[in-house]
Design a protein around this motif. Structure first.
Motif, PDB file in Angstrom:
ATOM      1  N   ALA A   1     -23.715  29.956  13.471  1.00 11.84           N
ATOM      2  CA  ALA A   1     -22.609  30.871  13.418  1.00 11.84           C
ATOM      3  C   ALA A   1     -21.333  29.931  13.568  1.00 11.84           C
ATOM      4  O   ALA A   1     -20.291  30.210  13.009  1.00 11.84           O
ATOM      5  N   ILE A   2     -21.302  28.931  14.589  1.00 10.46           N
ATOM      6  CA  ILE A   2     -20.226  27.979  14.744  1.00 10.46           C
ATOM      7  C   ILE A   2     -19.881  27.160  13.447  1.00 10.46           C
ATOM      8  O   ILE A   2     -18.794  27.062  13.221  1.00 10.46           O
ATOM      9  N   ARG A   3     -20.869  26.645  12.609  1.00  9.86           N
ATOM     10  CA  ARG A   3     -20.713  26.021  11.606  1.00  9.86           C
ATOM     11  C   ARG A   3     -20.098  26.838  10.388  1.00  9.86           C
ATOM     12  O   ARG A   3     -19.204  26.500   9.627  1.00  9.86           O
ATOM     13  N   SER A   4     -20.597  27.871  10.189  1.00 11.63           N
ATOM     14  CA  SER A   4     -20.107  28.823   9.265  1.00 11.63           C
ATOM     15  C   SER A   4     -18.741  29.407   9.664  1.00 11.63           C
ATOM     16  O   SER A   4     -17.909  29.695   8.694  1.00 11.63           O
TER      17      SER A   4
ATOM     18  N   THR B   1      -6.228  22.287  17.385  1.00  7.92           N
ATOM     19  CA  THR B   1      -5.009  22.727  18.412  1.00  7.92           C
ATOM     20  C   THR B   1      -4.949  24.389  18.379  1.00  7.92           C
ATOM     21  O   THR B   1      -5.335  24.929  19.334  1.00  7.92           O
ATOM     22  N   THR B   2      -4.574  25.039  17.239  1.00  6.39           N
ATOM     23  CA  THR B   2      -4.189  26.484  17.469  1.00  6.39           C
ATOM     24  C   THR B   2      -5.289  27.416  17.051  1.00  6.39           C
ATOM     25  O   THR B   2      -4.925  28.494  17.391  1.00  6.39           O
ATOM     26  N   GLY B   3      -6.233  27.050  16.519  1.00  8.55           N
ATOM     27  CA  GLY B   3      -7.399  27.827  15.808  1.00  8.55           C
ATOM     28  C   GLY B   3      -8.465  28.268  17.004  1.00  8.55           C
ATOM     29  O   GLY B   3      -9.503  28.838  16.587  1.00  8.55           O
ATOM     30  N   LYS B   4      -8.375  27.666  18.119  1.00 13.21           N
ATOM     31  CA  LYS B   4      -9.522  27.658  18.926  1.00 13.21           C
ATOM     32  C   LYS B   4      -9.934  29.185  19.303  1.00 13.21           C
ATOM     33  O   LYS B   4     -11.089  29.522  19.311  1.00 13.21           O
ATOM     34  N   SER B   5      -9.002  30.183  19.779  1.00 11.02           N
ATOM     35  CA  SER B   5      -9.220  31.115  20.095  1.00 11.02           C
ATOM     36  C   SER B   5      -9.726  32.216  19.201  1.00 11.02           C
ATOM     37  O   SER B   5     -10.539  32.906  19.340  1.00 11.02           O
ATOM     38  N   GLN B   6      -9.431  32.145  17.810  1.00 11.10           N
ATOM     39  CA  GLN B   6      -9.736  32.893  16.773  1.00 11.10           C
ATOM     40  C   GLN B   6     -11.171  32.089  16.441  1.00 11.10           C
ATOM     41  O   GLN B   6     -12.022  33.244  16.077  1.00 11.10           O
ATOM     42  N   ILE B   7     -11.702  31.235  16.688  1.00  9.10           N
ATOM     43  CA  ILE B   7     -12.580  30.547  16.291  1.00  9.10           C
ATOM     44  C   ILE B   7     -13.738  31.347  17.198  1.00  9.10           C
ATOM     45  O   ILE B   7     -14.764  31.717  16.981  1.00  9.10           O
ATOM     46  N   GLN B   8     -13.442  31.125  18.473  1.00  7.44           N
ATOM     47  CA  GLN B   8     -14.386  31.523  19.605  1.00  7.44           C
ATOM     48  C   GLN B   8     -14.514  33.237  19.369  1.00  7.44           C
ATOM     49  O   GLN B   8     -15.599  33.688  19.374  1.00  7.44           O
ATOM     50  N   ALA B   9     -13.628  33.958  18.870  1.00  2.57           N
ATOM     51  CA  ALA B   9     -13.625  35.477  18.677  1.00  2.57           C
ATOM     52  C   ALA B   9     -14.790  35.503  17.361  1.00  2.57           C
ATOM     53  O   ALA B   9     -15.602  36.563  17.493  1.00  2.57           O
ATOM     54  N   GLU B  10     -14.515  35.026  16.365  1.00  2.00           N
ATOM     55  CA  GLU B  10     -15.197  35.099  15.297  1.00  2.00           C
ATOM     56  C   GLU B  10     -16.770  34.576  15.672  1.00  2.00           C
ATOM     57  O   GLU B  10     -17.694  35.238  15.145  1.00  2.00           O
ATOM     58  N   VAL B  11     -16.979  33.466  16.275  1.00  2.00           N
ATOM     59  CA  VAL B  11     -18.444  33.204  16.572  1.00  2.00           C
ATOM     60  C   VAL B  11     -19.037  34.121  17.378  1.00  2.00           C
ATOM     61  O   VAL B  11     -20.415  34.431  17.068  1.00  2.00           O
ATOM     62  N   LYS B  12     -18.239  34.661  18.426  1.00  2.00           N
ATOM     63  CA  LYS B  12     -19.119  35.699  19.426  1.00  2.00           C
ATOM     64  C   LYS B  12     -19.495  36.988  18.489  1.00  2.00           C
ATOM     65  O   LYS B  12     -20.478  37.377  18.696  1.00  2.00           O
ATOM     66  N   GLU B  13     -18.592  37.511  17.539  1.00  2.00           N
ATOM     67  CA  GLU B  13     -18.784  38.490  16.470  1.00  2.00           C
ATOM     68  C   GLU B  13     -20.036  38.234  15.777  1.00  2.00           C
ATOM     69  O   GLU B  13     -20.906  39.213  15.566  1.00  2.00           O
ATOM     70  N   ILE B  14     -20.203  37.157  15.075  1.00  5.59           N
ATOM     71  CA  ILE B  14     -21.318  36.808  14.150  1.00  5.59           C
ATOM     72  C   ILE B  14     -22.570  36.626  15.102  1.00  5.59           C
ATOM     73  O   ILE B  14     -23.817  37.222  14.721  1.00  5.59           O
ATOM     74  N   LEU B  15     -22.587  36.016  16.267  1.00  5.55           N
ATOM     75  CA  LEU B  15     -23.678  35.659  17.193  1.00  5.55           C
ATOM     76  C   LEU B  15     -24.054  37.182  17.519  1.00  5.55           C
ATOM     77  O   LEU B  15     -25.359  37.537  17.753  1.00  5.55           O
ATOM     78  N   ALA B  16     -23.498  38.029  17.994  1.00  3.72           N
ATOM     79  CA  ALA B  16     -23.671  39.557  18.459  1.00  3.72           C
ATOM     80  C   ALA B  16     -24.602  40.082  17.327  1.00  3.72           C
ATOM     81  O   ALA B  16     -25.552  40.683  17.567  1.00  3.72           O
ATOM     82  N   LYS B  17     -24.145  40.235  16.098  1.00  6.05           N
ATOM     83  CA  LYS B  17     -24.645  40.812  15.054  1.00  6.05           C
ATOM     84  C   LYS B  17     -26.497  40.130  14.637  1.00  6.05           C
ATOM     85  O   LYS B  17     -27.174  40.649  14.540  1.00  6.05           O
TER      86      LYS B  17
END
Length: 341
Positions: free
Chosen positions: A151-154, A166-182
């Protein structure tokens, strides 16, 4: 000889009696041990942070939360599962001394602009389904970690290296968590991720790290300059507004003055026109005289009939005017007035 035989018989009977008593005692002890084992194995307790899964003949009978419970000894087995939240590092591990050890195979990833970045995550998880956790996979934690890495790599590959650092960390965290849950729901391994966060993200080499630090410093300088510019703007706008208001008010005043002047000129022209309609010739002559006075202030104007030619004397050095021009001017004026009449 008879007495010896009697003694031998009594001793053998005594040994037989003792053996019977010892055998009974051993049997009683064994029975007691078996009973104790059976009784002690018939009850089990579950702690507050646990859940117990009861299995009978390979099938799940029930799951229990905190408390004291009875089970069938030997026939039923109890498996206890820790339901508290646990944490695991992705891209790094912690040694016995509490120091972080980088795991390059997990942490180094490629970005959308074909750069490499060393990114570490910390994932918090817990058991959501004790039965699935116990029986649906042999190593659910390992499966969860592999799913998290995928999920992290994708997700990281969709961002530039600058955004990842720099600026994309919070968005990456949210997307990874959503993919992981599914994905964990599809895998049905009895685990759920409660939180995942970026611990650190940096280029994989020292030279690139230094370059990105310089970029970050430049960005901070840019933000500072933008803030200073906005501050200057907020200070100058009120002064500019006040100056603009003053200019507008001055223009309005000039406008009103010009309008009033124009209205006055119009009224004067209308009045002059009314006089012109009554006495056209006299009005023309008057306008001519006034124009000459404006164009040539202080000049001497001599009017003749246009037919008589005469030599006009120069002014005397004493400042006295000759009588001839005066008489001539008077005669011409009188003749003009007589002509109008």
């Amino acid at each position: 000889m008879k007495k010896d035989k009697v003694v031998d018989v009594d001793f053998s009977e005594s040994i037989k009696n003792n053996k019977g008593k010892i055998g009974g005692l051993i049997t009683a002890i064994i029975v007691a041990i078996i009973a104790f084992v059976i009784i002690s194995g018939s009850f089990y307790s579950v702690e507050e942070e646990e859940q117990a899964v009861v299995v009978q003949f390979g099938k799940v009978v029930t799951t229990n939360t905190a408390g004291l419970y009875f089970k069938l000894p030997i026939i039923q087995s109890v498996y206890k599962v820790d339901m508290t939240t646990h944490g695991i590092g992705i891209g790094y591990a912690v040694d016995d001394n509490g120091q972080n050890i980088t795991i390059d195979d997990e942490g180094i990833m490629i970005t959308s602009d074909f750069n490499f970045v060393d990114i570490d995550f910390y994932m918090e998880y817990k058991v959501s389904d004790p039965v699935g956790y116990l029986f649906n996979s042999e190593d659910p934690e390992e499966i969860m970690k592999n799913v998290a890495l995928a999920a992290i790599r994708s997700t990281v590959i969709n961002y530039s290296v600058d955004e990842v650092i720099t600026t994309g960390k919070s968005q990456i965290q949210a997307e990874v968590k959503e993919i992981l849950a599914k994905e964990l729901m599809n895998q049905d391994i009895g685990l759920m991720v409660t939180n995942i966060s970026v611990q650190d993200a940096e280029p994989p080499t020292a030279e690139i790290i230094q370059a990105f630090k310089a970029v970050e410093t430049a960005k901070q300088s840019k933000e500072t300059k933008i803030n200073n510019a906005n501050k200057y703007k907020s200070e100058q706008i009120p002064a500019a507004d006040a100056s603009a208001d003053a200019i507008i008010q001055a223009a309005e005043a000039a406008k009103e003055a010009r309008i009033a002047e124009a209205e006055g000129e119009t009224a004067r022209f209308n009045a002059m026109y009314e006089e012109y309609k009554k006495y056209p010739l006299i009005t023309k002559q008057r306008m001519f005289y006034e124009a000459i006075e404006n164009v040539l202030p202080g000049a001497k104007v001599i009017i003749t009939d246009g037919q008589t030619q005469e030599m006009l004397p120069l002014e005397s050095f004493t400042g006295e005017e000759s009588a001839a021009p005066k008489n001539s001017l008077a005669n011409d004026t009188a003749s003009a007035e007589g002509g109008n009449n």
